[in-house]
Design a protein around this motif. Structure first.
Motif, PDB file in Angstrom:
ATOM      1  N   MET A  40     -40.678  26.624  11.524  1.00 38.45           N
ATOM      2  CA  MET A  40     -39.676  27.428  12.208  1.00 38.45           C
ATOM      3  C   MET A  40     -40.368  28.540  12.980  1.00 38.45           C
ATOM      4  SD  MET A  40     -36.275  29.093  10.793  1.00 38.45           S
ATOM      5  CE  MET A  40     -35.163  29.601  12.057  1.00 38.45           C
ATOM      6  N   ALA A  41     -40.007  28.674  14.218  1.00 39.39           N
ATOM      7  CA  ALA A  41     -40.603  29.682  15.088  1.00 39.39           C
ATOM      8  C   ALA A  41     -40.088  31.072  14.749  1.00 39.39           C
ATOM      9  CB  ALA A  41     -40.274  29.351  16.538  1.00 39.39           C
ATOM     10  N   LEU A  42     -41.001  32.020  14.728  1.00 35.39           N
ATOM     11  CA  LEU A  42     -40.638  33.400  14.436  1.00 35.39           C
ATOM     12  C   LEU A  42     -40.381  34.209  15.698  1.00 35.39           C
ATOM     13  CD1 LEU A  42     -43.274  34.210  11.680  1.00 35.39           C
ATOM     14  CD2 LEU A  42     -40.872  33.644  11.351  1.00 35.39           C
ATOM     15  N   TYR A  43     -41.108  33.909  16.764  1.00 33.35           N
ATOM     16  CA  TYR A  43     -41.081  34.754  17.952  1.00 33.35           C
ATOM     17  C   TYR A  43     -40.313  34.160  19.131  1.00 33.35           C
ATOM     18  CZ  TYR A  43     -44.590  37.317  15.360  1.00 33.35           C
ATOM     19  OH  TYR A  43     -45.247  38.029  14.389  1.00 33.35           O
ATOM     20  N   TYR A  44     -39.808  32.951  18.982  1.00 31.55           N
ATOM     21  CA  TYR A  44     -39.029  32.334  20.050  1.00 31.55           C
ATOM     22  C   TYR A  44     -38.059  31.333  19.446  1.00 31.55           C
ATOM     23  CZ  TYR A  44     -41.851  28.134  19.476  1.00 31.55           C
ATOM     24  OH  TYR A  44     -42.445  27.014  18.958  1.00 31.55           O
ATOM     25  N   ASN A  45     -37.127  30.851  20.266  1.00 26.55           N
ATOM     26  CA  ASN A  45     -36.138  29.887  19.818  1.00 26.55           C
ATOM     27  C   ASN A  45     -35.898  28.907  20.970  1.00 26.55           C
ATOM     28  OD1 ASN A  45     -33.800  28.521  19.044  1.00 26.55           O
ATOM     29  ND2 ASN A  45     -32.921  30.320  18.075  1.00 26.55           N
ATOM     30  N   ILE A  46     -35.944  27.613  20.681  1.00 27.54           N
ATOM     31  CA  ILE A  46     -35.760  26.625  21.752  1.00 27.54           C
ATOM     32  C   ILE A  46     -34.388  25.951  21.718  1.00 27.54           C
ATOM     33  CG2 ILE A  46     -38.223  26.183  22.080  1.00 27.54           C
ATOM     34  CD1 ILE A  46     -37.804  23.563  20.491  1.00 27.54           C
ATOM     35  N   THR A  47     -33.432  26.550  21.045  1.00 27.44           N
ATOM     36  CA  THR A  47     -32.093  25.964  20.958  1.00 27.44           C
ATOM     37  C   THR A  47     -31.486  25.747  22.343  1.00 27.44           C
ATOM     38  OG1 THR A  47     -31.763  27.031  18.823  1.00 27.44           O
ATOM     39  CG2 THR A  47     -29.790  26.238  19.950  1.00 27.44           C
ATOM     40  N   LYS A  48     -31.533  26.771  23.190  1.00 29.00           N
ATOM     41  CA  LYS A  48     -30.980  26.641  24.549  1.00 29.00           C
ATOM     42  C   LYS A  48     -31.734  25.583  25.342  1.00 29.00           C
ATOM     43  CE  LYS A  48     -29.287  31.355  25.174  1.00 29.00           C
ATOM     44  NZ  LYS A  48     -29.458  32.603  25.951  1.00 29.00           N
ATOM     45  N   LEU A  49     -33.043  25.559  25.175  1.00 26.52           N
ATOM     46  CA  LEU A  49     -33.862  24.583  25.879  1.00 26.52           C
ATOM     47  C   LEU A  49     -33.533  23.167  25.415  1.00 26.52           C
ATOM     48  CD1 LEU A  49     -36.164  24.256  27.944  1.00 26.52           C
ATOM     49  CD2 LEU A  49     -37.761  24.397  26.036  1.00 26.52           C
ATOM     50  N   ASN A  50     -33.342  22.974  24.112  1.00 30.90           N
ATOM     51  CA  ASN A  50     -32.947  21.664  23.580  1.00 30.90           C
ATOM     52  C   ASN A  50     -31.643  21.196  24.205  1.00 30.90           C
ATOM     53  OD1 ASN A  50     -35.022  20.956  21.807  1.00 30.90           O
ATOM     54  ND2 ASN A  50     -34.168  22.155  20.146  1.00 30.90           N
ATOM     55  N   GLU A  51     -30.674  22.111  24.289  1.00 28.85           N
ATOM     56  CA  GLU A  51     -29.383  21.765  24.896  1.00 28.85           C
ATOM     57  C   GLU A  51     -29.555  21.413  26.369  1.00 28.85           C
ATOM     58  OE1 GLU A  51     -26.886  25.137  24.179  1.00 28.85           O
ATOM     59  OE2 GLU A  51     -26.910  24.831  22.002  1.00 28.85           O
ATOM     60  N   GLN A  52     -30.341  22.217  27.052  1.00 31.26           N
ATOM     61  CA  GLN A  52     -30.548  22.022  28.481  1.00 31.26           C
ATOM     62  C   GLN A  52     -31.275  20.715  28.784  1.00 31.26           C
ATOM     63  OE1 GLN A  52     -33.411  24.527  30.800  1.00 31.26           O
ATOM     64  NE2 GLN A  52     -31.521  25.596  31.375  1.00 31.26           N
ATOM     65  N   LYS A  53     -32.233  20.352  27.955  1.00 35.40           N
ATOM     66  CA  LYS A  53     -33.053  19.158  28.199  1.00 35.40           C
ATOM     67  C   LYS A  53     -32.586  17.942  27.401  1.00 35.40           C
ATOM     68  CE  LYS A  53     -35.887  21.412  30.850  1.00 35.40           C
ATOM     69  NZ  LYS A  53     -35.950  21.201  32.279  1.00 35.40           N
ATOM     70  N   GLY A  54     -31.452  18.038  26.736  1.00 38.16           N
ATOM     71  CA  GLY A  54     -30.917  16.908  25.985  1.00 38.16           C
ATOM     72  C   GLY A  54     -31.830  16.449  24.867  1.00 38.16           C
ATOM     73  N   ASN A  55     -32.509  17.390  24.216  1.00 45.08           N
ATOM     74  CA  ASN A  55     -33.431  17.113  23.109  1.00 45.08           C
ATOM     75  C   ASN A  55     -34.575  16.173  23.489  1.00 45.08           C
ATOM     76  OD1 ASN A  55     -32.151  18.784  21.202  1.00 45.08           O
ATOM     77  ND2 ASN A  55     -30.634  17.184  20.803  1.00 45.08           N
ATOM     78  N   ASP A  56     -34.910  16.100  24.783  1.00 39.47           N
ATOM     79  CA  ASP A  56     -36.017  15.273  25.259  1.00 39.47           C
ATOM     80  C   ASP A  56     -37.327  16.006  24.972  1.00 39.47           C
ATOM     81  OD1 ASP A  56     -38.038  14.011  26.743  1.00 39.47           O
ATOM     82  OD2 ASP A  56     -36.676  13.494  28.380  1.00 39.47           O
ATOM     83  N   ALA A  57     -38.103  15.500  24.006  1.00 38.20           N
ATOM     84  CA  ALA A  57     -39.319  16.172  23.549  1.00 38.20           C
ATOM     85  C   ALA A  57     -40.334  16.391  24.668  1.00 38.20           C
ATOM     86  CB  ALA A  57     -39.951  15.385  22.409  1.00 38.20           C
ATOM     87  N   ILE A  58     -40.465  15.439  25.558  1.00 42.01           N
ATOM     88  CA  ILE A  58     -41.431  15.566  26.652  1.00 42.01           C
ATOM     89  C   ILE A  58     -41.002  16.668  27.620  1.00 42.01           C
ATOM     90  CG2 ILE A  58     -42.430  14.386  28.661  1.00 42.01           C
ATOM     91  CD1 ILE A  58     -42.292  11.791  26.956  1.00 42.01           C
ATOM     92  N   GLU A  59     -39.733  16.679  27.974  1.00 42.73           N
ATOM     93  CA  GLU A  59     -39.219  17.717  28.880  1.00 42.73           C
ATOM     94  C   GLU A  59     -39.320  19.105  28.247  1.00 42.73           C
ATOM     95  OE1 GLU A  59     -38.056  17.687  32.124  1.00 42.73           O
ATOM     96  OE2 GLU A  59     -38.918  15.685  32.138  1.00 42.73           O
ATOM     97  N   ILE A  60     -39.056  19.168  26.971  1.00 48.25           N
ATOM     98  CA  ILE A  60     -39.145  20.447  26.259  1.00 48.25           C
ATOM     99  C   ILE A  60     -40.585  20.950  26.277  1.00 48.25           C
ATOM    100  CG2 ILE A  60     -38.948  21.530  23.985  1.00 48.25           C
ATOM    101  CD1 ILE A  60     -36.468  19.651  23.574  1.00 48.25           C
ATOM    102  N   LYS A  61     -41.520  20.071  25.942  1.00 42.02           N
ATOM    103  CA  LYS A  61     -42.927  20.481  25.941  1.00 42.02           C
ATOM    104  C   LYS A  61     -43.375  20.901  27.332  1.00 42.02           C
ATOM    105  CE  LYS A  61     -47.610  19.490  24.604  1.00 42.02           C
ATOM    106  NZ  LYS A  61     -48.537  18.697  23.851  1.00 42.02           N
ATOM    107  N   ASN A  62     -42.937  20.177  28.367  1.00 44.36           N
ATOM    108  CA  ASN A  62     -43.288  20.539  29.741  1.00 44.36           C
ATOM    109  C   ASN A  62     -42.783  21.939  30.082  1.00 44.36           C
ATOM    110  OD1 ASN A  62     -44.617  18.128  30.208  1.00 44.36           O
ATOM    111  ND2 ASN A  62     -42.857  17.158  31.202  1.00 44.36           N
ATOM    112  N   SER A  63     -41.577  22.252  29.652  1.00 43.86           N
ATOM    113  CA  SER A  63     -41.011  23.585  29.905  1.00 43.86           C
ATOM    114  C   SER A  63     -41.791  24.664  29.154  1.00 43.86           C
ATOM    115  CB  SER A  63     -39.538  23.637  29.506  1.00 43.86           C
ATOM    116  OG  SER A  63     -38.775  22.810  30.340  1.00 43.86           O
ATOM    117  N   VAL A  64     -42.184  24.361  27.930  1.00 44.18           N
ATOM    118  CA  VAL A  64     -42.957  25.320  27.135  1.00 44.18           C
ATOM    119  C   VAL A  64     -44.319  25.553  27.792  1.00 44.18           C
ATOM    120  CG1 VAL A  64     -44.079  25.721  24.919  1.00 44.18           C
ATOM    121  CG2 VAL A  64     -41.754  24.822  24.976  1.00 44.18           C
TER     122      VAL A  64
END
Length: 119
Positions: free
Chosen positions: A1-25
């Protein structure tokens, strides 16, 4: 679990696509490192317009990754630039802002196994 950030909004925005999420990060990590350096220079040279530009660009990602305490510091930096304040009055705010972003970046690099070349 991340302490300094949260990717909930990003997951919603990218449809839980792991590759897209990592690219955004990765995009955020690269951008943030560059913008923090430029922001520090802009503050030291009192280039208020550049401060506004860099903070605004970072702020979009800070909201997306829910790095909320940095959003508050970003507002302080923007007010300082708008009022064209003294360098001494903003140094401590910037220091905390930078440290908090760097903690999130460090955690993201670890969590997403991001290795970037040294600049």
């Amino acid at each position: 679990m991340a302490l300094y950030y949260n990717i909930t909004k990003l997951n919603e925005q990218k449809g839980n696509d792991a590759i897209e999420i990592k690219n955004s990060v990765v995009e955020f990590v690269v951008l943030a490192e560059t913008k923090l350096l430029k922001l520090e220079k802009a503050i030291s040279k009192k280039k208020y317009d550049k401060v506004i530009k860099h903070v605004s660009k970072l702020n979009k990602f800070l909201v997306l990754f829910e790095i909320d305490e940095c959003v508050e510091y970003a507002e302080g930096l923007l007010m300082w630039a708008d009022n064209q304040g003294s360098k001494k009055s903003i140094e401590e705010v910037f220091k905390v802002y930078k440290v908090r972003i760097e903690k999130a970046l460090k955690e993201m690099r670890k969590d997403f196994k991001i290795v970037l070349p040294i600049m």
